[in-house]
Each structure stands twice: as C-alpha cells, then as structure tokens.
Enzyme design. Structure first.
Site, PDB file in Angstrom:
ATOM      1  N   GLY A 176       0.814  -1.203   0.000  1.00  0.00           N
ATOM      2  CA  GLY A 176       0.000   0.000   0.000  1.00  0.00           C
ATOM      3  C   GLY A 176       0.849   1.254   0.000  1.00  0.00           C
ATOM      4  O   GLY A 176       0.362   2.350  -0.319  1.00  0.00           O
ATOM      5  N   ASP A 177       2.120   1.136   0.356  1.00  0.00           N
ATOM      6  CA  ASP A 177       3.104   2.213   0.237  1.00  0.00           C
ATOM      7  C   ASP A 177       3.968   2.042  -1.010  1.00  0.00           C
ATOM      8  O   ASP A 177       4.222   2.995  -1.753  1.00  0.00           O
ATOM      9  CB  ASP A 177       4.036   2.227   1.453  1.00  0.00           C
ATOM     10  CG  ASP A 177       3.392   2.831   2.684  1.00  0.00           C
ATOM     11  OD1 ASP A 177       2.665   3.821   2.540  1.00  0.00           O
ATOM     12  OD2 ASP A 177       3.627   2.309   3.789  1.00  0.00           O
ATOM     13  N   ILE A 178       4.458   0.828  -1.219  1.00  0.00           N
ATOM     14  CA  ILE A 178       5.481   0.602  -2.242  1.00  0.00           C
ATOM     15  C   ILE A 178       4.938   0.776  -3.656  1.00  0.00           C
ATOM     16  O   ILE A 178       5.576   1.412  -4.509  1.00  0.00           O
ATOM     17  CB  ILE A 178       6.119  -0.787  -2.049  1.00  0.00           C
ATOM     18  CG1 ILE A 178       6.994  -0.772  -0.782  1.00  0.00           C
ATOM     19  CG2 ILE A 178       6.948  -1.191  -3.260  1.00  0.00           C
ATOM     20  CD1 ILE A 178       7.520  -2.117  -0.382  1.00  0.00           C
TER      21      ILE A 178
END
Length: 403
Positions: A176-178
């Site tokens: 969800g960040d990467i």
C-alpha cells in the site's frame, strides 16, 4: 559520483516514511541526484530499527537504510523564512520536487505548487497522499491520514486476499506504500520527459488508494462482467486450475499448470498419470469447475515429496517454484547472480547491512547501490554552497535550527 541513466536529473525530495522515499529511491538507484530535505528531527524512520547488536550509534536503522540509499540529506526548517528561501533556491535548478504531506501542508508553508512553479516553470511537482490531491479529483476522504494498511483495506487488495471470505488479509510487504511509490517515480519521470520537450512542468498526483486499486484490476472487471463480488480464494485462482500453492513434506511450493500440455506433464512428473484421463479434469474449463477436488488430489501427490525433490522433478518443466523463506533467499544462487541482496556500510557497526538490490537492469547504464543512507544533514553545506549560499549564511541557517 555519477552513474546511471538518470544522472542528469535532480530531485528535491521532501517525502518521509516508506511510500515517497521508495519512489525517489528508484530514481536515485538509477543515478538521479536525490536531495532529501529533512526537518531538524529527521525522517520519521530514522529512530526505527532493527539494529545490529554492536551498533552503538543507532543513526541508520534497517528501515531507513533500505529506502534512502544513494541519497543526499540536507536539513531545513521550512517553517522559517530562511528555510523556505533555501528551498526556493534549490527548486530553481531542480527537475522535480516530491512531497507526501497531508493536503494543505505545503500551502500553509507558502510552498504550494502554484508558488514553486513561479520560481521554476519547468518544475515537476510530485505528490503522494492517501486519497490524492483535490487538484486532480476531490475525494471525500482527502483530509484523512493513511498508512499502508489503510490503502490495502480501502483499495481492494485486502478484500481479495486471505484464506477465505471471512478472513480478509493484509499482504505481507507494505505494498500500500510501495506500489504508490513506484507510480510516483513513473509519474515524475513521465512529467520530466514532457517538461524537457516543452519547457512546461506540471503537477503529478498519486493516491495510495488509486494505486492499490490499479493493482486489483482483475477484481474490477470481474465484478463488472459477472456481477459477483470477488472474495479471498486462499492461494488459488478464480478462473485457472491448477494455479496456486501446494504442500510439500517440508514446506510449500507453487504450481501454475492450467494449460493442457502443462497439466498433463505435471501429472506424469508427480506420479499421478491417471488424472490426465479423468473426465472431470479433461479441459481447462472443467478443471476450473472442479477445482477443489483436483487441488485435493494434487496436494496428496505433492506432499509425498520435499521441496528439493519437487524442484528436481518440476523445475524447468512447468511453471513452478518453491515457497522460499528469507534464509533460503539469502543463500539462493539466483539472487546472488542478480545482485539482489547488496551490502551497504553500516555506521556504528563492524557489519555491513544487506538490503534489497536494484531489480531494473539496464545494459548500458546500469543502476546500483553506491552509497549508504545519509546522516541527517550530511550534505547541507555542499548543497547550499552549490545553490549560491556563502559559508557564513549557511552557518547562520544551521545555528537558527530548533534544537
């Protein structure tokens, strides 16, 4: 040190934590000069471990090292007039600036996109927020903060991951960040390409939710076409079989053999040739329809072998791979041959820290990991001198930083 396909690109990077720094790391890994602008207290990941047992310094935890290699660090207090003036000086010669603050933060600092583009009309302004920026589409959640787990939950991936419908599951790595970070890197590069061709910069907006939904593209059309709500299917596939995870004596393996020739070869290689002639499994459509029965029969066969034995039988014959733990990955010849686990200097420790390497391989302008994550403010004087500041001015700036 100059290297890589992006060695003529300069990024002023205000991002923190994982998502934004991962995107700018990708650019730095291919030679872009990434100037990490930090507050006097530094990136929020700096105090995080893990640490080597002999590390008395504790300035470079594994989290920070992993996604801030190849970058330079400068400390500015953007709440001060001098700090804002210094950032404006950096922006004049930059190709892009990136930030992942909440909506409105840069406006309150007097450093909005509209302000910075007056300083540098070619500037690309890259943002990464949980729910995007109102400039490109006003989300009802625009003011909400978000981390990886929120993006995974609301972006759709958690709802189709897990052992079954009652157990939605977070994907292990912080995708969800990467994934949004990767999309930020792509968007910034695309906009820089346009700016160099036309002389006009632009605003690049990545929403963490949007990026996760884009990864869930199959669920979007599946819901639209079939009218069903996709749900977790464990380690299988909603349409294809066999396709997923199967047990071995000492762990698990993955097998993807839905096509007829692969399926028939699989049956021979794991000593269940009779399955080839079973009418329930005579075609890809029938195998999908009778997936649960087929998977149970195949699992009974694969569980008679170790992972190594299955590698020997199936490797190179059909799409196959063992489920590998990190200790196995660390010793596997593939990752060594591909430079995918790379040691970097670890300040405060006699041991180097091994971090994930550069996955995009370029033959003529290879990327690489050439320097550890920077100390907080390590390059402040170097960067500000180049921007035209005198040493006495730099000293005053640094003396005025809050403790």
């Amino acid at each position: 040190m100059s290297f890589g396909a992006l060695s003529d690109i300069r990024i002023v990077d205000l991002t923190q934590m994982l998502a934004g720094p991962y995107g700018t790391m990708m650019l730095a890994d291919h030679g872009a000069e990434v100037i990490k602008v930090e507050s006097p207290t530094g990136d929020m990941t700096r105090p995080n471990g893990p640490w080597h047992t002999d590390d008395a310094q504790k300035t470079h935890g594994g989290y920070f090292q992993s996604v801030n290699r190849n970058k330079k660090s400068i400390v500015l207090d953007l709440k001060s007039t001098d700090g804002r003036d210094a950032l404006l000086a950096l922006v004049r010669d930059a190709d892009a600036i990136t930030e992942n603050f909440r909506v409105g933060v840069m406006e309150k600092l007097g450093l909005s996109y509209e302000t910075l583009r007056q300083v540098n009309p070619k500037l690309v302004y890259g943002t990464l927020r949980g729910f995007g920026d109102p400039r490109t589409g006003h989300s009802p959640y625009a003011e909400w903060p978000a981390f990886d787990v929120v993006a995974q939950a609301m972006g759709g991936i958690m709802g189709i991951t897990g052992p079954g419908p009652e157990h939605p599951t977070k994907v292990g790595p912080g995708i969800g960040d990467i994934v949004p970070g990767m999309m930020l890197a792509f968007g910034v590069l695309a906009a820089i390409h346009h700016a160099r061709r036309t002389g006009t910069g632009q605003f690049v907006d990545v929403s963490m939710l949007d990026a996760v939904l884009a990864v869930c593209e199959r669920a979007v059309y599946q819901h639209d076409i079939t009218g069903t709500v996709p749900a977790p299917l464990g380690n299988g596939h909603p349409f294809m079989c066999p396709f997923g995870q199967f047990p071995a004596k000492d762990g698990h393996v993955t097998i993807a053999a839905p096509h007829q020739s692969f399926f028939e070869r699989l049956c021979d290689l794991i000593d269940v040739p009779a399955l080839k002639d079973d009418k329930r499994f005579a075609s890809p459509e029938l195998r999908g329809r009778n997936r649960e029965v087929l998977e149970e029969l195949l699992a009974a066969a694969t569980s008679c072998f170790t992972k190594a034995e299955l590698m020997q039988r199936l490797g190179g014959q059909i799409p196959f791979g063992p489920v590998m733990q990190m200790d196995e990955i660390a010793e596997d010849p593939h990752f060594a041959a591909r430079d995918m686990i790379v040691p970097v200097e670890q300040p405060g420790s006699a041991r180097a820290t091994r971090i994930a390497g550069v996955p995009v391989k370029l033959s003529e302008t290879p990327g690489g990991i050439h320097s550890r994550g920077p100390y907080l403010g390590e390059h402040t004087k170097e960067i500000l001198r180049r921007a035209g500041f005198t040493d006495s001015h730099i000293d005053r700036l640094q003396a005025a930083l809050p403790a």
